[in-house]
Design a protein around this motif. Sequence first.
Motif, mmCIF file in Angstrom:
data_model
loop_
_atom_site.group_PDB
_atom_site.id
_atom_site.type_symbol
_atom_site.label_atom_id
_atom_site.label_comp_id
_atom_site.label_asym_id
_atom_site.label_seq_id
_atom_site.Cartn_x
_atom_site.Cartn_y
_atom_site.Cartn_z
ATOM 1 N N THR A 82 40.966 30.513 -27.075
ATOM 2 C CA THR A 82 42.175 31.044 -26.840
ATOM 3 C C THR A 82 42.876 30.724 -25.248
ATOM 4 O O THR A 82 42.094 31.251 -24.497
ATOM 5 C CB THR A 82 42.117 32.430 -26.902
ATOM 6 N N PHE A 83 43.514 29.696 -25.021
ATOM 7 C CA PHE A 83 44.091 29.353 -23.849
ATOM 8 C C PHE A 83 45.556 29.962 -23.563
ATOM 9 O O PHE A 83 46.257 29.608 -24.486
ATOM 10 C CB PHE A 83 44.473 27.856 -23.690
ATOM 11 N N ARG A 84 45.319 30.454 -22.435
ATOM 12 C CA ARG A 84 46.983 31.223 -22.229
ATOM 13 C C ARG A 84 47.106 31.040 -20.601
ATOM 14 O O ARG A 84 46.693 31.657 -19.897
ATOM 15 C CB ARG A 84 46.825 32.699 -22.351
ATOM 16 N N TYR A 85 47.605 29.790 -20.327
ATOM 17 C CA TYR A 85 47.924 29.483 -19.272
ATOM 18 C C TYR A 85 49.432 30.289 -18.544
ATOM 19 O O TYR A 85 50.394 30.215 -19.493
ATOM 20 C CB TYR A 85 48.190 28.087 -18.795
ATOM 21 N N ARG A 86 49.475 30.570 -17.371
ATOM 22 C CA ARG A 86 50.785 31.154 -16.814
ATOM 23 C C ARG A 86 51.060 30.475 -15.585
ATOM 24 O O ARG A 86 50.104 30.230 -14.566
ATOM 25 C CB ARG A 86 50.567 32.557 -16.562
ATOM 26 N N TYR A 87 52.368 30.239 -15.508
ATOM 27 C CA TYR A 87 52.928 29.603 -13.983
ATOM 28 C C TYR A 87 53.405 30.834 -13.329
ATOM 29 O O TYR A 87 54.471 31.466 -13.769
ATOM 30 C CB TYR A 87 53.703 28.593 -14.032
ATOM 31 N N ARG A 88 52.997 31.276 -12.196
ATOM 32 C CA ARG A 88 53.539 32.523 -11.396
ATOM 33 C C ARG A 88 54.322 31.636 -10.324
ATOM 34 O O ARG A 88 53.698 30.787 -9.540
ATOM 35 C CB ARG A 88 52.351 33.170 -10.748
ATOM 36 N N THR A 89 55.615 32.039 -10.401
ATOM 37 C CA THR A 89 56.480 31.550 -9.378
ATOM 38 C C THR A 89 56.129 32.069 -7.873
ATOM 39 O O THR A 89 55.802 33.172 -7.536
ATOM 40 C CB THR A 89 58.036 31.784 -9.445
ATOM 41 N N PRO A 90 55.998 30.823 -7.103
ATOM 42 C CA PRO A 90 55.390 31.393 -5.745
ATOM 43 C C PRO A 90 56.643 32.262 -5.018
ATOM 44 O O PRO A 90 57.820 32.047 -5.176
ATOM 45 C CB PRO A 90 55.322 30.061 -4.770
#
Length: 172
Positions: free
Chosen positions: A161-169
């Motif tokens: 289970t891959f759950r990547y998130r992009y957190r805005t700087p």
Amino acid sequence: EGSRFPGDYQGVRVMSEIPTLTKRKLQAQVIGPIFAEMVEQLGEEKASAILDAAIRKAAVAEGRYFAEKTGGKTTMADFIKLYENWTADGALEMKVLKADDTAFDFDITRCRYAETYKEMGLGKIGHLLSCNRDGTFCEGYDPNITLERRQTIMEGASCCTFRYRYRTPEAP
């Protein structure tokens, strides 16, 4: 800057031309006997810790190499496109659940990396050779991308289970 890897990532550049599954198999053929010797001399816990640290450092260097190829302007879209490297030659069968500017969620339903390590008698360290690279790669590529993974095929689950998130700087 503290790294023992060349600043121009020569080793990564050369190896990036080889399909990733083939690259991992070639690496495992060398690492397997070295790991066995380390276990004999240092014990399994210490040998595993050394292998884990070395592979993580290599993953960060690889992430930096791919980030530089974007001119330092990484995006989640570029990151998602990179997955073609790891799925090439049928290495992974995946079911994408979500792919947008802030999330990349998928399940791996077949992992030929796990199968390859098991066939080579290295299934016990497969997570060190491959799985621990996944989130660590992001540290070099773009530290705003994080991975949450609750299970892997390598460790006996039916899927990864891959759950990547992009957190805005945050703005300064």
